[in-house]
Design a protein around this motif. Sequence first.
Motif, PDB file in Angstrom:
ATOM      1  N   THR A  36       0.858  -1.180   0.000  1.00  0.00           N
ATOM      2  CA  THR A  36       0.000   0.000   0.000  1.00  0.00           C
ATOM      3  C   THR A  36       0.894   1.230   0.000  1.00  0.00           C
ATOM      4  O   THR A  36       1.815   1.314   0.806  1.00  0.00           O
ATOM      5  CB  THR A  36      -0.896   0.004   1.250  1.00  0.00           C
ATOM      6  OG1 THR A  36      -1.642  -1.204   1.275  1.00  0.00           O
ATOM      7  CG2 THR A  36      -1.834   1.200   1.256  1.00  0.00           C
ATOM      8  N   PRO A  37       0.631   2.171  -0.916  1.00  0.00           N
ATOM      9  CA  PRO A  37       1.493   3.353  -0.938  1.00  0.00           C
ATOM     10  C   PRO A  37       1.365   4.142   0.355  1.00  0.00           C
ATOM     11  O   PRO A  37       0.296   4.222   0.934  1.00  0.00           O
ATOM     12  CB  PRO A  37       0.980   4.152  -2.128  1.00  0.00           C
ATOM     13  CG  PRO A  37      -0.365   3.627  -2.421  1.00  0.00           C
ATOM     14  CD  PRO A  37      -0.415   2.224  -1.900  1.00  0.00           C
ATOM     15  N   THR A  38       2.456   4.703   0.783  1.00  0.00           N
ATOM     16  CA  THR A  38       2.455   5.522   1.981  1.00  0.00           C
ATOM     17  C   THR A  38       1.980   6.918   1.611  1.00  0.00           C
ATOM     18  O   THR A  38       2.451   7.510   0.666  1.00  0.00           O
ATOM     19  CB  THR A  38       3.872   5.604   2.571  1.00  0.00           C
ATOM     20  OG1 THR A  38       4.315   4.284   2.834  1.00  0.00           O
ATOM     21  CG2 THR A  38       3.897   6.407   3.837  1.00  0.00           C
ATOM     22  N   VAL A  39       1.011   7.399   2.362  1.00  0.00           N
ATOM     23  CA  VAL A  39       0.465   8.735   2.130  1.00  0.00           C
ATOM     24  C   VAL A  39       0.954   9.606   3.274  1.00  0.00           C
ATOM     25  O   VAL A  39       0.791   9.267   4.434  1.00  0.00           O
ATOM     26  CB  VAL A  39      -1.076   8.695   2.100  1.00  0.00           C
ATOM     27  CG1 VAL A  39      -1.638  10.077   1.910  1.00  0.00           C
ATOM     28  CG2 VAL A  39      -1.562   7.757   1.018  1.00  0.00           C
ATOM     29  N   SER A  40       1.589  10.733   2.940  1.00  0.00           N
ATOM     30  CA  SER A  40       2.089  11.594   4.001  1.00  0.00           C
ATOM     31  C   SER A  40       1.681  13.038   3.751  1.00  0.00           C
ATOM     32  O   SER A  40       1.483  13.460   2.625  1.00  0.00           O
ATOM     33  CB  SER A  40       3.605  11.484   4.114  1.00  0.00           C
ATOM     34  OG  SER A  40       4.206  11.862   2.901  1.00  0.00           O
ATOM     35  N   THR A  42      -2.484  16.453   2.330  1.00  0.00           N
ATOM     36  CA  THR A  42      -2.315  15.019   2.127  1.00  0.00           C
ATOM     37  C   THR A  42      -3.118  14.635   0.902  1.00  0.00           C
ATOM     38  O   THR A  42      -4.321  14.901   0.843  1.00  0.00           O
ATOM     39  CB  THR A  42      -2.827  14.217   3.345  1.00  0.00           C
ATOM     40  OG1 THR A  42      -2.143  14.681   4.504  1.00  0.00           O
ATOM     41  CG2 THR A  42      -2.591  12.731   3.162  1.00  0.00           C
ATOM     42  N   VAL A  43      -2.475  14.034  -0.082  1.00  0.00           N
ATOM     43  CA  VAL A  43      -3.159  13.597  -1.296  1.00  0.00           C
ATOM     44  C   VAL A  43      -3.210  12.083  -1.285  1.00  0.00           C
ATOM     45  O   VAL A  43      -2.185  11.417  -1.098  1.00  0.00           O
ATOM     46  CB  VAL A  43      -2.434  14.107  -2.559  1.00  0.00           C
ATOM     47  CG1 VAL A  43      -3.105  13.565  -3.806  1.00  0.00           C
ATOM     48  CG2 VAL A  43      -2.415  15.625  -2.579  1.00  0.00           C
ATOM     49  N   ASP A  44      -4.403  11.542  -1.465  1.00  0.00           N
ATOM     50  CA  ASP A  44      -4.601  10.095  -1.497  1.00  0.00           C
ATOM     51  C   ASP A  44      -5.582   9.790  -2.622  1.00  0.00           C
ATOM     52  O   ASP A  44      -6.777  10.019  -2.483  1.00  0.00           O
ATOM     53  CB  ASP A  44      -5.139   9.609  -0.157  1.00  0.00           C
ATOM     54  CG  ASP A  44      -5.242   8.096  -0.077  1.00  0.00           C
ATOM     55  OD1 ASP A  44      -4.734   7.400  -0.978  1.00  0.00           O
ATOM     56  OD2 ASP A  44      -5.834   7.594   0.904  1.00  0.00           O
ATOM     57  N   GLY A  45      -5.043   9.317  -3.743  1.00  0.00           N
ATOM     58  CA  GLY A  45      -5.895   9.054  -4.896  1.00  0.00           C
ATOM     59  C   GLY A  45      -6.487  10.349  -5.403  1.00  0.00           C
ATOM     60  O   GLY A  45      -5.784  11.325  -5.629  1.00  0.00           O
ATOM     61  N   LYS A  74      -8.364  12.417  -3.808  1.00  0.00           N
ATOM     62  CA  LYS A  74      -8.769  13.280  -2.697  1.00  0.00           C
ATOM     63  C   LYS A  74      -7.536  13.977  -2.128  1.00  0.00           C
ATOM     64  O   LYS A  74      -6.480  13.377  -1.988  1.00  0.00           O
ATOM     65  CB  LYS A  74      -9.436  12.428  -1.623  1.00  0.00           C
ATOM     66  CG  LYS A  74      -9.914  13.186  -0.413  1.00  0.00           C
ATOM     67  CD  LYS A  74     -10.719  12.309   0.519  1.00  0.00           C
ATOM     68  CE  LYS A  74      -9.804  11.475   1.374  1.00  0.00           C
ATOM     69  NZ  LYS A  74     -10.516  10.780   2.459  1.00  0.00           N
ATOM     70  N   ALA A  75      -7.686  15.259  -1.793  1.00  0.00           N
ATOM     71  CA  ALA A  75      -6.645  16.028  -1.123  1.00  0.00           C
ATOM     72  C   ALA A  75      -7.269  16.627   0.131  1.00  0.00           C
ATOM     73  O   ALA A  75      -8.386  17.139   0.090  1.00  0.00           O
ATOM     74  CB  ALA A  75      -6.107  17.123  -2.032  1.00  0.00           C
ATOM     75  N   THR A  93     -11.600  19.190   2.676  1.00  0.00           N
ATOM     76  CA  THR A  93     -11.408  18.064   1.768  1.00  0.00           C
ATOM     77  C   THR A  93     -11.718  18.522   0.348  1.00  0.00           C
ATOM     78  O   THR A  93     -12.742  19.165   0.100  1.00  0.00           O
ATOM     79  CB  THR A  93     -12.332  16.887   2.141  1.00  0.00           C
ATOM     80  OG1 THR A  93     -12.016  16.494   3.486  1.00  0.00           O
ATOM     81  CG2 THR A  93     -12.134  15.706   1.210  1.00  0.00           C
TER      82      THR A  93
END
Length: 122
Positions: free
Chosen positions: A37-41, A90-93, A95-96, A107
């Motif tokens: 799973t990619p790390t989201v930071s 934080t960017v995840d897919g 969504k930021a 969001t």
Amino acid sequence: MATRCVHVIAAAAVVISALSGCAEPAAPKNAVPQTPTPTVSAVPFALLTHCGIHEVRVEDTFYVADQPLDDGNGNPPAGWGNPFQEGTMTVDGGKAVFRDDSGHTVTFRERPGATSFLRTCS
């Protein structure tokens, strides 16, 4: 001597056979390869708030706020910095999420294919 070699070989075969029968079966291999799973930071981010909080650009991707925020006169809401609010993004897919030390959270959802902002702030 030949008889003794036959007995040693036979004994070794019995021992190997007995030992292999007691071994645990190998764990089944998963048919689907596991991908990490990619790390989201969260990264430091200065959110432009001058005309309210409606959209954002992170690198080359444009996002629109799930719930735009302003004071009704095109300014940021009370408690927000102007023209910027320092925090993290934080960017995840698609969504930021912007967060700051004051407890603000906004969001944003990606606008696929967008090449500019929806509106221009003066």
